[in-house]
Write a protein that holds these residues in place. Structure first.
Motif, PDB file in Angstrom:
ATOM      1  N   GLU A  71     -25.608  31.924 -46.381  1.00  0.00           N
ATOM      2  CA  GLU A  71     -24.242  32.375 -46.089  1.00  0.00           C
ATOM      3  C   GLU A  71     -24.216  33.226 -44.820  1.00  0.00           C
ATOM      4  O   GLU A  71     -23.309  33.094 -43.989  1.00  0.00           O
ATOM      5  CB  GLU A  71     -23.663  33.154 -47.266  1.00  0.00           C
ATOM      6  N   TYR A  72     -25.192  34.083 -44.642  1.00  0.00           N
ATOM      7  CA  TYR A  72     -25.270  34.907 -43.442  1.00  0.00           C
ATOM      8  C   TYR A  72     -25.443  34.024 -42.201  1.00  0.00           C
ATOM      9  O   TYR A  72     -24.773  34.231 -41.181  1.00  0.00           O
ATOM     10  CB  TYR A  72     -26.430  35.909 -43.552  1.00  0.00           C
ATOM     11  N   CYS A  73     -26.320  33.043 -42.294  1.00  0.00           N
ATOM     12  CA  CYS A  73     -26.558  32.142 -41.167  1.00  0.00           C
ATOM     13  C   CYS A  73     -25.321  31.311 -40.847  1.00  0.00           C
ATOM     14  O   CYS A  73     -25.020  31.058 -39.675  1.00  0.00           O
ATOM     15  CB  CYS A  73     -27.753  31.224 -41.447  1.00  0.00           C
ATOM     16  N   LEU A  74     -24.596  30.895 -41.870  1.00  0.00           N
ATOM     17  CA  LEU A  74     -23.355  30.157 -41.642  1.00  0.00           C
ATOM     18  C   LEU A  74     -22.330  31.031 -40.932  1.00  0.00           C
ATOM     19  O   LEU A  74     -21.631  30.577 -40.018  1.00  0.00           O
ATOM     20  CB  LEU A  74     -22.781  29.633 -42.956  1.00  0.00           C
ATOM     21  N   ALA A  75     -22.230  32.283 -41.337  1.00  0.00           N
ATOM     22  CA  ALA A  75     -21.298  33.201 -40.672  1.00  0.00           C
ATOM     23  C   ALA A  75     -21.688  33.384 -39.207  1.00  0.00           C
ATOM     24  O   ALA A  75     -20.827  33.387 -38.315  1.00  0.00           O
ATOM     25  CB  ALA A  75     -21.268  34.549 -41.403  1.00  0.00           C
ATOM     26  N   ALA A  76     -22.979  33.508 -38.942  1.00  0.00           N
ATOM     27  CA  ALA A  76     -23.447  33.661 -37.561  1.00  0.00           C
ATOM     28  C   ALA A  76     -23.151  32.407 -36.744  1.00  0.00           C
ATOM     29  O   ALA A  76     -22.728  32.485 -35.588  1.00  0.00           O
ATOM     30  CB  ALA A  76     -24.945  33.975 -37.550  1.00  0.00           C
ATOM     31  N   MET A  77     -23.349  31.232 -37.345  1.00  0.00           N
ATOM     32  CA  MET A  77     -23.090  29.981 -36.627  1.00  0.00           C
ATOM     33  C   MET A  77     -21.599  29.818 -36.379  1.00  0.00           C
ATOM     34  O   MET A  77     -21.194  29.370 -35.308  1.00  0.00           O
ATOM     35  CB  MET A  77     -23.650  28.786 -37.408  1.00  0.00           C
ATOM     36  N   TRP A  78     -20.778  30.144 -37.357  1.00  0.00           N
ATOM     37  CA  TRP A  78     -19.332  30.046 -37.167  1.00  0.00           C
ATOM     38  C   TRP A  78     -18.896  30.969 -36.024  1.00  0.00           C
ATOM     39  O   TRP A  78     -18.087  30.593 -35.183  1.00  0.00           O
ATOM     40  CB  TRP A  78     -18.572  30.387 -38.449  1.00  0.00           C
ATOM     41  N   TYR A  79     -19.452  32.172 -35.983  1.00  0.00           N
ATOM     42  CA  TYR A  79     -19.113  33.107 -34.915  1.00  0.00           C
ATOM     43  C   TYR A  79     -19.493  32.512 -33.557  1.00  0.00           C
ATOM     44  O   TYR A  79     -18.727  32.597 -32.595  1.00  0.00           O
ATOM     45  CB  TYR A  79     -19.812  34.447 -35.164  1.00  0.00           C
ATOM     46  N   ALA A  80     -20.663  31.896 -33.475  1.00  0.00           N
ATOM     47  CA  ALA A  80     -21.101  31.270 -32.226  1.00  0.00           C
ATOM     48  C   ALA A  80     -20.178  30.122 -31.831  1.00  0.00           C
ATOM     49  O   ALA A  80     -19.813  29.984 -30.655  1.00  0.00           O
ATOM     50  CB  ALA A  80     -22.543  30.770 -32.354  1.00  0.00           C
TER      51      ALA A  80
ATOM     52  N   LYS B  63      -8.586  26.173 -43.272  1.00  0.00           N
ATOM     53  CA  LYS B  63      -9.006  25.078 -44.147  1.00  0.00           C
ATOM     54  C   LYS B  63     -10.232  24.374 -43.588  1.00  0.00           C
ATOM     55  O   LYS B  63     -11.132  23.987 -44.330  1.00  0.00           O
ATOM     56  CB  LYS B  63      -7.861  24.079 -44.339  1.00  0.00           C
ATOM     57  N   ARG B  64     -10.268  24.197 -42.267  1.00  0.00           N
ATOM     58  CA  ARG B  64     -11.439  23.549 -41.653  1.00  0.00           C
ATOM     59  C   ARG B  64     -12.685  24.403 -41.808  1.00  0.00           C
ATOM     60  O   ARG B  64     -13.772  23.891 -42.061  1.00  0.00           O
ATOM     61  CB  ARG B  64     -11.166  23.240 -40.176  1.00  0.00           C
ATOM     62  N   VAL B  65     -12.531  25.718 -41.671  1.00  0.00           N
ATOM     63  CA  VAL B  65     -13.675  26.613 -41.838  1.00  0.00           C
ATOM     64  C   VAL B  65     -14.180  26.554 -43.276  1.00  0.00           C
ATOM     65  O   VAL B  65     -15.388  26.483 -43.518  1.00  0.00           O
ATOM     66  CB  VAL B  65     -13.309  28.060 -41.440  1.00  0.00           C
ATOM     67  N   LEU B  66     -13.260  26.569 -44.240  1.00  0.00           N
ATOM     68  CA  LEU B  66     -13.665  26.475 -45.649  1.00  0.00           C
ATOM     69  C   LEU B  66     -14.343  25.146 -45.946  1.00  0.00           C
ATOM     70  O   LEU B  66     -15.342  25.101 -46.668  1.00  0.00           O
ATOM     71  CB  LEU B  66     -12.463  26.687 -46.564  1.00  0.00           C
ATOM     72  N   LEU B  67     -13.805  24.062 -45.401  1.00  0.00           N
ATOM     73  CA  LEU B  67     -14.422  22.744 -45.593  1.00  0.00           C
ATOM     74  C   LEU B  67     -15.823  22.720 -44.981  1.00  0.00           C
ATOM     75  O   LEU B  67     -16.774  22.239 -45.600  1.00  0.00           O
ATOM     76  CB  LEU B  67     -13.553  21.652 -44.959  1.00  0.00           C
ATOM     77  N   TRP B  68     -15.959  23.262 -43.783  1.00  0.00           N
ATOM     78  CA  TRP B  68     -17.257  23.336 -43.101  1.00  0.00           C
ATOM     79  C   TRP B  68     -18.268  24.121 -43.935  1.00  0.00           C
ATOM     80  O   TRP B  68     -19.399  23.673 -44.140  1.00  0.00           O
ATOM     81  CB  TRP B  68     -17.034  23.969 -41.722  1.00  0.00           C
ATOM     82  N   ALA B  69     -17.854  25.290 -44.439  1.00  0.00           N
ATOM     83  CA  ALA B  69     -18.758  26.125 -45.248  1.00  0.00           C
ATOM     84  C   ALA B  69     -19.111  25.431 -46.571  1.00  0.00           C
ATOM     85  O   ALA B  69     -20.260  25.481 -47.009  1.00  0.00           O
ATOM     86  CB  ALA B  69     -18.122  27.486 -45.507  1.00  0.00           C
TER      87      ALA B  69
END
Length: 148
Positions: A116-125, A77-83
């Motif tokens: 979206e790609y950059c968000l995925a990369a940042m979340w991974y980091a 839920k936090r990841v979805l809220l962040w995105a």
């Protein structure tokens, strides 16, 4: 003094993330401007981007607090809220404040895909950093337990 130190460290970490987001936003704005035949970025646009990046970095630090272990329950839920907030702030400001005037619809869709790609990369980091911090804390705890 402890409260000040916590606030200071929060500010350092938040400004670091703000800087990452800001450099990405300015780079995209510059690239799109060049592709559209322009060579400048207005100072007001830079200020708007800086404030949007600061707002997002502050919200991000509330969703994923610095220096605290993130509980597994509710993480999705936090990841979805962040995105969702990232899309709302960056795509919303880009549209409402005309950061990319004259861009065709297909270009806007490409920019959204890049976001979206950059968000995925940042979340991974963020996730890698949290895992590294947790491993370091666990190792320190083991050393402490062995020495006690």
């Amino acid at each position: 003094m402890e409260q000040f130190n916590r606030f200071y460290l929060w500010g350092v970490e938040t400004k670091y993330h703000m800087g990452l987001y800001f450099s990405a936003a300015v780079s995209f704005k510059g690239l799109v401007s060049v592709l559209m035949g322009g060579w400048t970025v207005e100072i007001l646009t830079l200020l708007e981007m800086l404030l949007a990046c600061f707002a997002f970095a502050c919200l991000e630090s509330a969703i994923f607090p610095h220096g605290k272990e993130w509980p597994k329950e509710g993480q999705g839920k936090r990841v979805l809220l962040w995105a969702a907030l990232a899309n709302l702030i960056f795509a919303g400001c880009g549209w409402a404040l005309c950061w990319f005037p004259g861009i065709p619809l297909w270009g806007a869709l490409v920019l959204l895909l890049i976001l979206e790609y950059c968000l995925a990369a940042m979340w991974y980091a963020l996730r890698l950093k949290e895992q590294r911090d947790t491993a370091a804390l666990n190792q320190g705890l083991r050393r402490f337990q062995e020495g006690a």
